[in-house]
Design a protein around this motif. Structure first.
Motif, PDB file in Angstrom:
ATOM      1  N   VAL A 559       0.854  -1.197   0.000  1.00 13.26           N
ATOM      2  CA  VAL A 559       0.000   0.000   0.000  1.00 13.26           C
ATOM      3  C   VAL A 559       0.891   1.250   0.000  1.00 13.26           C
ATOM      4  CG1 VAL A 559      -1.719   1.328   1.301  1.00 13.26           C
ATOM      5  CG2 VAL A 559      -1.917  -1.171   1.173  1.00 13.26           C
ATOM      6  N   MET A 560       1.956   1.216   0.793  1.00  5.57           N
ATOM      7  CA  MET A 560       2.888   2.357   0.844  1.00  5.57           C
ATOM      8  C   MET A 560       3.529   2.590  -0.527  1.00  5.57           C
ATOM      9  SD  MET A 560       4.497   1.268   4.553  1.00  5.57           S
ATOM     10  CE  MET A 560       5.968   2.273   4.518  1.00  5.57           C
ATOM     11  N   TYR A 561       3.874   1.515  -1.177  1.00  8.50           N
ATOM     12  CA  TYR A 561       4.488   1.564  -2.509  1.00  8.50           C
ATOM     13  C   TYR A 561       3.515   2.180  -3.532  1.00  8.50           C
ATOM     14  CZ  TYR A 561       5.324  -0.840  -7.037  1.00  8.50           C
ATOM     15  OH  TYR A 561       5.458  -1.169  -8.362  1.00  8.50           O
ATOM     16  N   LEU A 562       2.269   1.745  -3.469  1.00 10.46           N
ATOM     17  CA  LEU A 562       1.251   2.243  -4.391  1.00 10.46           C
ATOM     18  C   LEU A 562       1.012   3.736  -4.154  1.00 10.46           C
ATOM     19  CD1 LEU A 562      -0.371   0.590  -6.437  1.00 10.46           C
ATOM     20  CD2 LEU A 562      -2.201   0.389  -4.741  1.00 10.46           C
ATOM     21  N   TYR A 563       0.991   4.101  -2.894  1.00  5.64           N
ATOM     22  CA  TYR A 563       0.782   5.509  -2.517  1.00  5.64           C
ATOM     23  C   TYR A 563       1.929   6.373  -3.059  1.00  5.64           C
ATOM     24  CZ  TYR A 563       0.122   9.546   0.619  1.00  5.64           C
ATOM     25  OH  TYR A 563      -0.051  10.805   1.146  1.00  5.64           O
ATOM     26  N   ASN A 600      -2.341   1.414  10.859  1.00  3.82           N
ATOM     27  CA  ASN A 600      -3.167   2.564  11.227  1.00  3.82           C
ATOM     28  C   ASN A 600      -2.493   3.896  10.918  1.00  3.82           C
ATOM     29  OD1 ASN A 600      -5.676   1.442  12.198  1.00  3.82           O
ATOM     30  ND2 ASN A 600      -4.471   0.528  13.849  1.00  3.82           N
ATOM     31  N   SER A 601      -1.182   3.936  11.045  1.00  6.99           N
ATOM     32  CA  SER A 601      -0.465   5.183  10.721  1.00  6.99           C
ATOM     33  C   SER A 601      -0.534   5.450   9.228  1.00  6.99           C
ATOM     34  CB  SER A 601       1.003   5.086  11.161  1.00  6.99           C
ATOM     35  OG  SER A 601       1.076   4.919  12.548  1.00  6.99           O
ATOM     36  N   VAL A 602      -0.350   4.404   8.439  1.00  2.40           N
ATOM     37  CA  VAL A 602      -0.445   4.554   6.991  1.00  2.40           C
ATOM     38  C   VAL A 602      -1.874   4.981   6.620  1.00  2.40           C
ATOM     39  CG1 VAL A 602      -0.327   3.317   4.790  1.00  2.40           C
ATOM     40  CG2 VAL A 602       1.432   2.931   6.531  1.00  2.40           C
ATOM     41  N   ALA A 603      -2.850   4.365   7.272  1.00  2.00           N
ATOM     42  CA  ALA A 603      -4.255   4.719   7.012  1.00  2.00           C
ATOM     43  C   ALA A 603      -4.492   6.202   7.287  1.00  2.00           C
ATOM     44  CB  ALA A 603      -5.182   3.862   7.878  1.00  2.00           C
ATOM     45  N   ASP A 604      -3.967   6.686   8.396  1.00  2.00           N
ATOM     46  CA  ASP A 604      -4.159   8.093   8.763  1.00  2.00           C
ATOM     47  C   ASP A 604      -3.634   9.038   7.693  1.00  2.00           C
ATOM     48  OD1 ASP A 604      -5.477   7.927  11.061  1.00  2.00           O
ATOM     49  OD2 ASP A 604      -3.740   8.232  12.387  1.00  2.00           O
ATOM     50  N   VAL A 605      -2.444   8.753   7.220  1.00  2.00           N
ATOM     51  CA  VAL A 605      -1.844   9.635   6.219  1.00  2.00           C
ATOM     52  C   VAL A 605      -2.630   9.552   4.907  1.00  2.00           C
ATOM     53  CG1 VAL A 605       0.209  10.020   4.796  1.00  2.00           C
ATOM     54  CG2 VAL A 605       0.452   9.551   7.250  1.00  2.00           C
ATOM     55  N   ILE A 606      -2.848   8.345   4.439  1.00  2.00           N
ATOM     56  CA  ILE A 606      -3.465   8.180   3.114  1.00  2.00           C
ATOM     57  C   ILE A 606      -4.920   8.646   3.097  1.00  2.00           C
ATOM     58  CG2 ILE A 606      -4.159   6.475   1.377  1.00  2.00           C
ATOM     59  CD1 ILE A 606      -1.620   4.946   1.922  1.00  2.00           C
ATOM     60  N   ASN A 607      -5.683   8.262   4.110  1.00  2.00           N
ATOM     61  CA  ASN A 607      -7.106   8.616   4.099  1.00  2.00           C
ATOM     62  C   ASN A 607      -7.328  10.126   4.181  1.00  2.00           C
ATOM     63  OD1 ASN A 607      -7.553   5.868   4.070  1.00  2.00           O
ATOM     64  ND2 ASN A 607      -8.107   5.723   6.236  1.00  2.00           N
ATOM     65  N   ASN A 608      -6.332  10.825   4.706  1.00  4.25           N
ATOM     66  CA  ASN A 608      -6.491  12.279   4.857  1.00  4.25           C
ATOM     67  C   ASN A 608      -5.785  13.078   3.771  1.00  4.25           C
ATOM     68  OD1 ASN A 608      -8.104  12.279   7.257  1.00  4.25           O
ATOM     69  ND2 ASN A 608      -6.297  11.472   8.294  1.00  4.25           N
ATOM     70  N   ASP A 609      -5.262  12.403   2.779  1.00  2.72           N
ATOM     71  CA  ASP A 609      -4.550  13.087   1.702  1.00  2.72           C
ATOM     72  C   ASP A 609      -5.511  13.354   0.546  1.00  2.72           C
ATOM     73  OD1 ASP A 609      -3.009  13.940  -0.392  1.00  2.72           O
ATOM     74  OD2 ASP A 609      -1.405  12.470  -0.075  1.00  2.72           O
ATOM     75  N   LYS A 610      -5.956  14.611   0.454  1.00  2.00           N
ATOM     76  CA  LYS A 610      -6.934  14.970  -0.583  1.00  2.00           C
ATOM     77  C   LYS A 610      -6.337  14.853  -1.991  1.00  2.00           C
ATOM     78  CE  LYS A 610     -10.436  16.671   2.052  1.00  2.00           C
ATOM     79  NZ  LYS A 610      -9.897  16.209   3.328  1.00  2.00           N
ATOM     80  N   ILE A 612      -4.844  12.638  -3.581  1.00  3.10           N
ATOM     81  CA  ILE A 612      -4.926  11.400  -4.357  1.00  3.10           C
ATOM     82  C   ILE A 612      -6.360  11.070  -4.759  1.00  3.10           C
ATOM     83  CG2 ILE A 612      -2.784  10.411  -3.428  1.00  3.10           C
ATOM     84  CD1 ILE A 612      -4.645   8.597  -1.687  1.00  3.10           C
ATOM     85  N   GLY A 613      -7.251  11.986  -4.491  1.00  5.65           N
ATOM     86  CA  GLY A 613      -8.624  11.854  -4.975  1.00  5.65           C
ATOM     87  C   GLY A 613      -9.326  10.584  -4.504  1.00  5.65           C
ATOM     88  N   GLY A 614      -9.005  10.128  -3.310  1.00  4.34           N
ATOM     89  CA  GLY A 614      -9.683   8.959  -2.753  1.00  4.34           C
ATOM     90  C   GLY A 614      -9.402   7.651  -3.484  1.00  4.34           C
ATOM     91  N   LYS A 615      -8.306   7.625  -4.245  1.00  4.52           N
ATOM     92  CA  LYS A 615      -8.041   6.386  -5.001  1.00  4.52           C
ATOM     93  C   LYS A 615      -7.627   5.225  -4.102  1.00  4.52           C
ATOM     94  CE  LYS A 615      -7.002   8.134  -9.592  1.00  4.52           C
ATOM     95  NZ  LYS A 615      -5.931   8.778 -10.382  1.00  4.52           N
ATOM     96  N   ILE A 616      -7.040   5.556  -2.961  1.00  2.06           N
ATOM     97  CA  ILE A 616      -6.741   4.492  -1.995  1.00  2.06           C
ATOM     98  C   ILE A 616      -7.370   4.869  -0.661  1.00  2.06           C
ATOM     99  CG2 ILE A 616      -4.961   3.121  -0.845  1.00  2.06           C
ATOM    100  CD1 ILE A 616      -2.929   4.063  -2.824  1.00  2.06           C
ATOM    101  N   LYS A 617      -7.974   3.887  -0.041  1.00  3.49           N
ATOM    102  CA  LYS A 617      -8.401   4.045   1.351  1.00  3.49           C
ATOM    103  C   LYS A 617      -7.873   2.832   2.108  1.00  3.49           C
ATOM    104  CE  LYS A 617     -10.926   7.816   1.712  1.00  3.49           C
ATOM    105  NZ  LYS A 617     -12.373   8.035   1.621  1.00  3.49           N
TER     106      LYS A 617
END
Ligand code: H2P
Ligand code: PLP
Length: 817
Positions: A559-563, A600-610, A612-617
């Motif tokens: 997931v980190m790689y994709l992000y 959970n830390s990765v989730a926090d960063v990714i879910n709150n990053d506008k 990327i247009g919600g492409k990953i949750k």
């Protein structure tokens, strides 16, 4: 449809129960009170069948299997029981009329979480199948006062909260004090010579009273009700001054305390041996009680104890119940007066052993000091079993000291439970074809060579009644509308769905059902996590216990790689993906808990990053357990089964996803191999090293992950993000241990033991194939339907029929009402 079911009587019964139990009218009752009242009303419906089933077994004098297990992960009972008495629609209507929603009432019930994961859930599925197929069976286990801990996530960390599952009482259980047994611990063994014959007498021991609670296990639509018997501990005599007078004050206190602690809590270790004294006490406690009771019951109707094995078979669910072997020997020798040869003959025809893992840290070895202090007479018997077993090895392999050393039951100051289980069982089985082959050719090679006839495979299975009929009603109804309802008790019939796989209308119907189930899960996620997820995104799910070999870490690293890719190229063409995790970590398993924090830390960063247009949750579902598993399987598109090849004995979650129309993204490990065989390689996403390759590396000292780190810049970037504060700005060192575990810069253990970096590229490619495939809606629907229609082999009904045919040799019983 249950023809005999009388709605009016049932309704009356619910209303009366609320009155009698809570002194309330139905309109004043709380949902919890209504749940209790409905559960008692269901018990009313099945009680006669429960009695009749046991009468029938007695009348026919049939052989019975005792499934001995430290764990039964039953989940909730009410919904499943309603389904199995075939009165779901009727009871739903009754509750509607009373102004209550059945789902909401079912949600009032706590999960009976008397197990960790797959091993305990397998036991629960087996009980369901045994009852449905009409085989006489008891499940025997422990009535833990606190089951598997509840997981709370606070600030991204797992917090363990006690599971007070008995707080409101358990409406289905019945206490059976008339079958209580005494279990003795400690003291010493004295030899009494009576008329030239030595008798072994245990003295100075502590006693605990084992009191059974029975739970009904209802067969599907067949009037059969079997029993799950779980043992509670009570002090022998409640504390009294009498013992004080006799100078036994200390002992009375100790016995009271022992009784209080022994069944207090389930050890929350999955695939890991904890080696605690209390754990051995738990094992002997429920085993001694179960074996004593089985013998007493046998003797009620039979004269000759030498024929015990004709009526009873003990299946040992892993090595945890292995003390059943010396305990049965003890009773036959010391109480029934059999000779060693006679007792051994009975024991070795009664006991059969299932192996569930090759993970070395899971192998139970008890220090002699502890074992002999706690179970002095049992230890003497184990020594004699070992002495004779060694003689056998020597006569087969004269002069071979290596064999003697490596196969000895007692060696290096320890009692090796698996070796005792193999030496004394007439059957040793693995839980998937690949796993059994590894047992025979690697892990237990010496034993297999010495006694090949004992070894056999029983590929695991799951009950379609809970995991499709109950868990996914929309899909269940759809399947029935296409092919009829035979699949409910004969899953291979589901093959008939195959002809609809290419039918566009059916594809659309299927996709629509999946979509509805995704909305249901999205709601649950919104309520529990506060995260909005898009039901049109790919639901990519990994739910199971957290363990390094299951490689949740590889998943989150990907997931980190994709992000990173998305950050570099926000326009990147990808189908939106929701990565869903659910996993409890053993309370003392630091690295596993840190992996939860990382997710959970990765989730926090990714879910709150506008950007990327919600492409990953990324979603971590708190407190993964049977009840929410049912919602999750139904909603999954992708089933992550990504263990290091050779490490996952079977897996059963993989089967539940398949049955619910999710596609497997996995390694050739455990039962994945057989899943792919049934559905076809092209309808799954397979990647990674084979088990042979893994074993080869292991035998030759591993590999050098540093090479990958140095040569693959994208992997390097992900790993650097573990130690540069990218996901932990306040504490850049937070994930250092995970980084070290992969690269071994400091840690003493070998680097990347589970081959995460080695398999990473192949894993990432498999994900790309998923992304491409999902764009073709018709192909995806076809593949999903083929997964469902190909799941027939994985019913636990099939597994149980194989156990019956090859190991237990039971007779089917019908119960007329
Ligand atoms: C274990 C194995 C699984 C197996 C299950 C049931 C111990 O449970 O690892 O591969 O399917 O027993 O046989 P778990 O799923 O908790 O890891
Ligand atoms: N835990 C729960 C609650 C389950 O329902 C299952 C499903 O079988 C498991 C654990 C085991 O999962 P897996 O086989 O993926 O390890």
């Amino acid at each position: 449809m249950n023809k005999g079911f009388d709605k009016a009587t049932f309704k009356r019964s619910v209303i009366d129960n609320v009155k009698n139990m809570f002194r309330r009218t139905i309109d004043e009752a709380t949902p919890q009170q209504v749940f209790q009242a409905v559960a008692f009303a269901v018990k009313d419906v099945i009680i006669d069948e429960w009695i009749a089933s046991h009468k029938e077994y007695e009348k026919k004098d049939v052989k019975t299997v005792y499934y001995l297990s430290m764990e039964f992960l039953m989940g909730r009972a009410l919904g499943n029981n309603i389904i199995n008495i075939c009165a779901h629609d009727e009871i739903k209507e009754v509750l509607d009329e009373l102004g209550f929603d059945l789902n909401m009432i079912e949600d009032q019930e706590p999960d009976a979480a008397l197990g960790n994961g797959g091993l305990g859930r397998l036991a629960a599925c087996f009980l369901d199948s045994l009852a449905t197929l009409g085989y006489p069976a008891y499940g025997c286990g422990i009535r833990y006062r606190y089951g598997m801990f509840k997981q709370k996530i606070e600030n991204g960390y797992q917090i363990e909260v006690p599971d007070e599952w008995l707080k409101d009482g358990n409406p289905f259980e019945i206490r059976r004090p008339e079958y209580a047994q005494e279990v003795k611990f400690g003291g010493y063994v004295r030899i009494e010579n009576v008329g030239g014959v030595n008798h072994f007498v245990q003295d100075g021991y502590q006693t605990v009273r084992a009191v059974p609670y029975d739970l009904p296990v209802i067969g599907y639509g067949n009037n059969v009700v079997n029993t799950l018997r779980i043992w509670d501990a009570e002090p022998v005599n409640t504390f009294n001054l009498d013992s004080f007078d006799r100078g036994d004050y200390q002992k009375a206190v100790e016995q009271e305390n022992l009784a209080k602690t022994i069944v207090e809590v389930l050890y929350p270790n999955d695939n890991h041996y904890a080696g605690k004294e209390l754990r051995l006490k738990q094992q002997y406690f429920f085993i001694s009680a179960s074996v004593q009771r089985a013998i007493t019951k046998y003797k009620e109707k039979h004269e000759d104890i030498r024929k015990f094995h004709e009526k009873v078979v003990f299946q040992l669910n892993d090595t945890h119940p292995t003390v059943a072997i010396p305990e049965l020997m003890r009773i036959l020798l010391d109480e029934e007066g059999l000779t060693w040869e006679e007792a051994w003959d009975v024991t070795t025809r009664t006991c059969a052993y299932t192996n569930h893992t090759i993970m070395s840290e899971a192998l139970e070895k008890w220090p002699i000091e502890l074992f002999s202090r706690l179970l002095p007479r049992i230890y003497q018997i184990v020594e004699e079993i070992n002495r004779r077993f060694q003689n056998q090895i020597q006569s087969m392999y004269p002069g071979n000291q290596d064999k003697l050393r490596s196969m000895s039951i007692i060696y290096d100051g320890q009692v090796k439970m698996a070796y005792m289980a193999i030496a004394a069982s007439f059957s040793v089985n693995g839980v998937a074809r690949l796993h059994t082959e590894i047992l025979k050719n690697q892990e237990l090679k010496d034993f297999y060579q010495m006694m090949p006839e004992k070894f056999n495979n029983k590929t695991n299975g799951i009950t379609q009644r809970r995991f499709l009929l109950h868990g996914n009603p929309l899909l269940a109804d759809w399947v029935t509308s296409k092919i009829g309802d035979e699949w409910i008790t004969d899953l291979p019939h589901i093959k008939k769905l195959e002809i609809y796989a290419d039918d566009e209308k059916c594809q659309q119907e299927f996709l629509n059902i999946k979509y509805q189930n995704k909305i249901r899960l999205a709601k649950y996620i919104k309520e529990h996590n506060g995260i909005d997820v898009d039901p049109r995104s790919i639901f990519d799910v990994q739910v199971k216990r957290l363990h390094e070999y299951k490689r949740q870490l590889m998943n989150i690293l990907h997931v980190m790689y994709l992000y990173n890719q998305l950050k570099d190229n926000p326009e990147m063409d990808m189908v939106p993906r929701t990565f869903i995790f659910g996993a409890k970590a053993a309370a003392g398993y630091k690295r596993a808990k840190l992996t939860i924090k990382l997710i959970n830390s990765v989730a926090d960063v990714i879910n709150n990053d506008k950007s990327i247009g919600g492409k990953i949750k990324v979603v971590f579902i708190e407190n993964y357990r049977v009840s929410n598993a049912e919602l999750i399987f139904a909603a999954a598109d992708v089933s992550e089964q990504i263990s290091t090849a050779s490490k996952e004995a079977s897996g059963t979650g993989n089967m539940k996803f398949m049955l619910n129309g999710a596609l497997t993204l996995g390694t050739m490990d455990g039962a994945n191999v057989e899943i792919v065989e049934e559905v076809g390689q092209e309808y799954a996403f397979i990647f990674g090293m084979s088990s042979d390759e893994v074993i080869n590396y292991e035998n030759n000292g591993g590999y050098y992950p540093m090479d990958i780190f140095n040569n693959d810049q994208e992997i390097r970037r992900v790993l650097m993000q573990l130690i540069n504060g990218y996901y932990a700005p306040d504490n850049p060192e937070l994930f250092r241990d995970i980084y070290n575990s992969l690269l071994n810069t400091k840690s003493s253990d070998k680097a990347d033991t589970y081959f995460i970096l080695k398999d990473f590229r192949s894993y990432a490619q498999a994900h790309e194939r998923v992304d491409q495939a999902f764009r073709n809606e018709k192909w995806w629907a076809k593949a999903a339907i083929l997964n469902i229609s190909g799941s027939g082999k994985f019913t636990s009904d099939r597994t149980i029929e194989e156990y019956v045919r090859d190991i237990w040799h039971l007779e089917k019983v019908t119960v007329e009402m």
